[in-house]
Design a protein around this motif. Structure first.
Motif, short mmCIF file in Angstrom:
data_model
loop_
_atom_site.label_atom_id
_atom_site.label_comp_id
_atom_site.label_asym_id
_atom_site.label_seq_id
_atom_site.Cartn_x
_atom_site.Cartn_y
_atom_site.Cartn_z
N HIS A 113 0.84 -1.20 0.00
CA HIS A 113 0.00 0.00 0.00
C HIS A 113 0.87 1.25 0.00
N MET A 114 1.94 1.24 0.79
CA MET A 114 2.82 2.41 0.84
C MET A 114 3.55 2.59 -0.49
N LYS A 115 3.97 1.47 -1.07
CA LYS A 115 4.69 1.52 -2.34
C LYS A 115 3.82 2.16 -3.43
N HIS A 116 2.52 1.88 -3.39
CA HIS A 116 1.61 2.43 -4.38
C HIS A 116 0.96 3.73 -3.92
N ASN A 117 1.53 4.30 -2.86
CA ASN A 117 1.05 5.57 -2.31
C ASN A 117 -0.46 5.54 -2.00
N MET A 118 -0.88 4.44 -1.40
CA MET A 118 -2.28 4.28 -1.00
C MET A 118 -2.37 4.38 0.52
N PRO A 119 -3.58 4.60 1.04
CA PRO A 119 -3.73 4.46 2.49
C PRO A 119 -3.53 2.98 2.87
N ILE A 120 -3.06 2.72 4.07
CA ILE A 120 -2.93 1.34 4.55
C ILE A 120 -4.34 0.84 4.83
N LEU A 121 -4.81 -0.08 4.00
CA LEU A 121 -6.22 -0.50 4.08
C LEU A 121 -6.45 -1.60 5.11
N GLU A 122 -5.39 -2.25 5.55
CA GLU A 122 -5.56 -3.29 6.58
C GLU A 122 -5.48 -2.63 7.96
N ASP A 123 -6.42 -1.73 8.21
CA ASP A 123 -6.45 -0.96 9.45
C ASP A 123 -7.75 -1.22 10.21
N VAL A 124 -8.46 -2.28 9.84
CA VAL A 124 -9.70 -2.61 10.55
C VAL A 124 -9.69 -4.07 11.00
N LEU A 125 -10.20 -4.28 12.21
CA LEU A 125 -10.47 -5.63 12.70
C LEU A 125 -11.90 -5.97 12.30
N GLY A 126 -12.15 -7.23 12.05
CA GLY A 126 -13.51 -7.64 11.71
C GLY A 126 -14.15 -8.40 12.86
#
Lengths: 483, 41, 102
Positions: A300-313
């Motif tokens: 995600h960082m490499k592609h300049n995206m937000p870190i999307l694995e920031d939620v627990l389910g």
């Protein structure tokens, strides 16, 4: 097979909990930061706000405000085409912000594992007063808070793990023993997060179902943590720990584990216990997998995206004796992966798809919707981990083509109509087929589809005890009325 | 091409798993020295 | 683990055969093994091994696999992932590897 009662799925609940300040403690980020390969400050620049997390389309599908069918109208990338104005609450559950999550960790901890500062506690007391599932009694358990200086001492001298909110130190997680490696602050954080997300989603389920919690007979937890001390690592029974705080006073419980396949296995076990007449109401519950937070953050960082694995389910499912209307778990139409079945894609899909359908005299094309590993591709693709649901659908379509049920040219149409894009956080047992259950219940109840097949796979080989995989499946179908 | 060659077999859960690669390349005369299956989710 | 094997057996005597379900994944492994791409998350992270990487479904490999085993283990995945495209994608990395050596 002798079945005394059909087992139905009455209701489901799904929750997400946003944990941006815990990403640093996820297994992968923690190792990369410790090794100096990632700077914490850079990682923090890629964290999302709570508002962006709520507005993220896959999260809105997860909590049921929109459906997977709505993906057709949603432009990609989803993280740049946010749905503003959507609520954090949905028909299935909610997306909880981090501060409230710290609050429920404190409230539902029984061993002084959590300390929160007095100012943060006061703030939380106000915030949680408006939460529909948090009672005054719950909030009393927040206490007055621990002086900030004391928290700092615990972090510096007693191996407590600091808890940050918006970058500020607001509390800490304590170890439960000075030497026991299975009771360190980090392990306690992991287990407690599973427990509290499990409690929250179970409370949502009970509310969604309008059932009295004292009517629940049994809970099966399929979470991926390992609760225990050094003499009983992985000893378990998260189920009872969850049920205790969800008012299930007349329920007992236990855990069912098989990596990502655990949830579907637990559903089948529950349906069997109900059909056999042993219990009337069973809750299957899965809390969040903390170790997977930030697992693919580098992509995600490499592609300049937000870190999307920031939620627990969190997921919870209520299974009951036949009510004559709710969709049925067809126990005559289940698949299991035998030890001798083999690890090839053919072998796995044969036991998961073909075997159960053949028992019913059905073809692959007789199933309206297939629920597979529903991992959100926007999370996995930047790290080169592929589009998991799409691969799964291609494989099922290929099998239908090999059997002559469809032409090779019809593969895309099969995938389009019987599959769907992934919308689940990459939380193992949470992503495994079951995120679609809520949507399927609605579609079956509305008469839009007749059935859906739920297939899950478990990567047993990751534990280095066997090269075997696991797989399990069941058909959910429209209730034909009381027998 | 495979006969007598030492192989590291690196399978994936949703694709072709390690044991399948082993069965195929061993039949072609290769010598598998290590096999694993990955799961990226 | 893989690094250890390469040290033990020598890269010139070894070949890696992979089984990813998509081309992007295959390229990622090949890139990692050939160049040691530090962004990779598996046991191969950051290690340049100089190994030739082939996918089990590539025509050159597939040609040597007995038909019955192909049918049992590979035929279905060959419908999911295009073997010719795989070859084109991975040949790039094998070429890079041989350039590096010379």
């Amino acid at each position: 097979m002798l079945i005394s009662s059909k087992a139905i799925i009455k209701q489901v609940a799904y929750i997400l909990a946003h944990v941006p300040d815990l990403v640093r403690y996820g297994s992968k980020p923690a190792r990369e930061i410790a090794a100096g390969r990632t700077k914490l400050a850079e990682l923090e620049q890629h964290l999302r706000s709570f508002d962006d997390t709520v507005a993220y389309p896959p999260n809105q599908i997860f909590i049921g405000n929109i459906s997977p069918d709505d993906y057709a109208d949603l432009p990609e990338p989803w993280y740049e085409n946010l749905l503003r104005g959507k609520s954090r609450y949905g028909p299935f559950g909610e997306i909880m912000p981090q501060d409230e999550l710290y609050g429920i960790m404190k409230m539902w901890d029984k061993f002084n594992l959590i300390d929160l500062s007095p100012s943060f506690t006061a703030l939380l007391n106000g915030r949680l007063a408006t939460h529909p599932l948090i009672t005054t009694e719950d909030r009393e358990r927040l206490g007055e808070g621990t002086p900030q200086e004391k928290i700092e001492v615990k972090v510096e001298k007693e191996a407590s793990l600091p808890l940050y909110h918006n970058g500020q130190l607001v509390g800490c997680v304590n170890r439960a023993h000075e030497q026991d490696e299975t009771l360190t602050a980090h392990v306690m954080l992991e287990n407690l997060l599973t427990k509290v997300t499990g409690i929250l989603v179970t409370r949502h389920l009970i509310r969604n179902s309008s059932i009295e919690p004292d009517k629940i007979d049994y809970l099966l937890s399929c979470s991926e943590e390992a609760v225990g001390d050094r003499y009983n690592r992985g000893g378990g029974n998260m189920a009872k720990a969850i049920g205790e705080e969800a008012y299930c006073v007349n329920a007992s419980g236990c855990d069912i584990k098989s990596f990502c396949a655990g949830t579907v296995l637990a559903i089948i076990h529950s349906a069997a216990l109900i059909s056999a007449g042993l219990f009337n109401e069973i809750i299957v519950v899965g809390g969040g997998s903390f170790s997977k937070i930030g697992m693919k953050f580098q992509g995600h960082m490499k592609h300049n995206m937000p870190i999307l694995e920031d939620v627990l389910g969190g997921i919870a499912i209520l299974l009951s004796r036949d009510d004559g209307t709710s969709p049925v778990v067809n126990l005559a139409c289940t698949g299991k992966h035998d030890i001798s079945a083999g690890a090839t894609a053919q072998a796995i899909y044969e036991v998961l798809i073909l075997d159960p359908l053949q028992k019913m005299g059905m073809k692959i094309t007789d199933v309206d919707k297939y629920a597979v590993e529903m991992h959100n591709p926007e999370v996995t693709l930047p790290m080169g981990s592929g589009n998991v649901p799409l691969t799964n659908y291609k494989t099922i379509a290929a099998m239908a083509a090999m059997r002559g049920e469809i032409d090779r040219e019809e593969l895309p149409e099969f995938i389009q109509s019987r599959g769907m894009p992934g919308f689940s956080p990459t939380q193992g047992h949470i992503a495994s087929a079951v995120p679609y259950l809520g949507h399927a219940l609605k579609l079956i109840n509305d008469g839009k589809i007749n059935n859906a097949l739920f297939a899950a796979k478990g990567s047993l080989f990751l534990g280095r005890m066997t090269n075997l995989a696991d797989g399990v499946s069941f058909l959910l179908e429209k209730n034909s009325g009381r027998d | 091409m495979l006969n007598g060659v030492k192989i590291i077999a690196y399978g994936e859960r949703d694709g072709i798993q390690g044991p399948s690669i082993v069965a195929c390349v061993e039949a072609a005369g290769a010598d598998v020295i290590y096999q694993a299956t990955e799961c990226f989710v | 683990m893989v690094k250890k094997l390469v040290e033990e057996h020598g890269a010139e005597n070894l070949m890696m055969i992979i089984g990813t379900p998509d081309i992007e994944g295959a390229e990622l492994v090949a890139e990692t093994v050939t160049e040691g791409d530090p962004s990779y998350a598996g046991p191969l992270a950051g290690v340049s091994l100089g190994l030739p990487v082939y996918h089990i479904l590539e025509p050159a490999i597939r040609a040597e696999i007995p038909e019955d085993l192909y049918k049992e283990h590979l035929a279905m995945m060959a419908m999911v992932i295009d073997p010719q495209e795989l070859e084109t994608a991975l040949a790039k990395y094998r070429k890079k590897k041989s350039l590096k050596k010379s």
